[in-house]
Design a protein around this motif. Sequence first.
Motif: not given
Lengths: 272, 272
Positions: A1-23
């Motif tokens: 899907m286009p990135v505009q349609n790819a969403q995370f809910h706002i209670n994602d811990l990456g958003l609320l608490r910066g708890y995320g990782l990537f590569d």
Amino acid sequence: MPVQNAQFHINDLGLLRGYGLFDYCRTYYGRPFMRDLHLDRFHCSAMQMDLSLPMGKAELRAIMDELHQRANQPDLAFRLLLTGGYTDDGITPGTPNLAIMTENLPVVDETKFAKGIKIITAEHLREMPEVKSTNYMKVILLAKQMKAQGAADVLYHHQGELSELSRSNLFLFKKDTLITPHHNVLKGVTRRVVLELAADNFRIEQRPVYLTELAEADEVFTTGTTKKVMPIVQVDNQPVGRGRPGERTRFLLGLFDKLTQQAEVPSSAAMA
Amino acid sequence: MPVQNAQFHINDLGLLRGYGLFDYCRTYYGRPFMRDLHLDRFHCSAMQMDLSLPMGKAELRAIMDELHQRANQPDLAFRLLLTGGYTDDGITPGTPNLAIMTENLPVVDETKFAKGIKIITAEHLREMPEVKSTNYMKVILLAKQMKAQGAADVLYHHQGELSELSRSNLFLFKKDTLITPHHNVLKGVTRRVVLELAADNFRIEQRPVYLTELAEADEVFTTGTTKKVMPIVQVDNQPVGRGRPGERTRFLLGLFDKLTQQAEVPSSAAMA
């Protein structure tokens, strides 16, 4: 899907608490480059943050291949993002959320490889530097200062010891000795490739490197997925060596470029 | 809208780079408590992260009031989240994204106020501690250790100096002197309220506080929006004072509870 349609809910811990990782990895000549090393590191980062990947390497590769095909362009970058998932209480991780996205490669001014870049230094030590977490507050806050000083990036040091740039690793040449910090750094895939490429030609030291050593270095460069082997010709107000890219750095960049032109081979073979 | 429908695109800088900040306040007896102080701090945090709020305080208050009404429950918490917005290049902030959500109040075991809590200590210094950023990697990583030790929270120290708990402030009583760290901490709203409430009854010292002082303290407590004035009776393996909540702490909790029962008044009046 286009990135505009790819969403995370706002209670994602990456958003609320910066708890995320990537590569983040890329293709050269239409082929993923050192992808397995990136996927291994993605897995390691997840483990160190007590998160488990919802799928294995083969499945990740298959999704990346399909995205690559659908993107209908030979070269691009892949970003894999894993967060602590949706939290019920605002702090406890849930089932991790994974996103895999393709991005256009950043436009790199090719003359920079010939001219080198200027960087600034800043006192900073990343939290859990060996993990590719999503915490980039420091460099985003420094963006204005870098721009004002015409700097392309920032080199972190802590109590006199150098670690890494905001998103890439640091190397110094003192004559034919290649030196790079080995702790409090993210072990970059390009760093690893360059160490292997350099092994036949230079003496290598992986050890603590101090701020004071920059003035003694003949050449300085940084390595990263988008920067490849990028010469650094000025640190704050001090020129590096003679103030222009050194020949050893250019030699390593040449070896690196040659490697990217080869068909993708298992990383162990490439590294052997 | 329900939180399940509230989403941010995955190229939000809060998700990709942990570049976000928030504030969190609550109601008592159906009325927002010290809301203006929280909104002021939200604004300050945004400024310190070079982000601007897309609306003013009056508009934020109006939205919170409407959410409160729609939630159809007398007491709840508000979480305001601001991120660096959607980024084009994976690192440069765009137009900030704002979310305002209501949450159920966390269930606090009321017996804890009578019994006190145990906490552990950890070496850590938050980045930009005066900003309520979304970076909570440390405490999430410590969750297992806290659980194993039956601890309710963690107290951070750096080179022997105490700062704050993971999401609340620290206070010590030595006889009738109330002591609290004043730098490298988030200046909590409850901290401020408690300092005002204590001013008539105790000598107050806002100063550097050292790890070694915990053993000398007669009483220790922590303040926060959900913890109010929470007695701490054990730090790591050491009991605090006589190992039970002290009378001065209970006295302050009493004053605080009384304040929450009053109709909402402008914070300056409440503080005067």
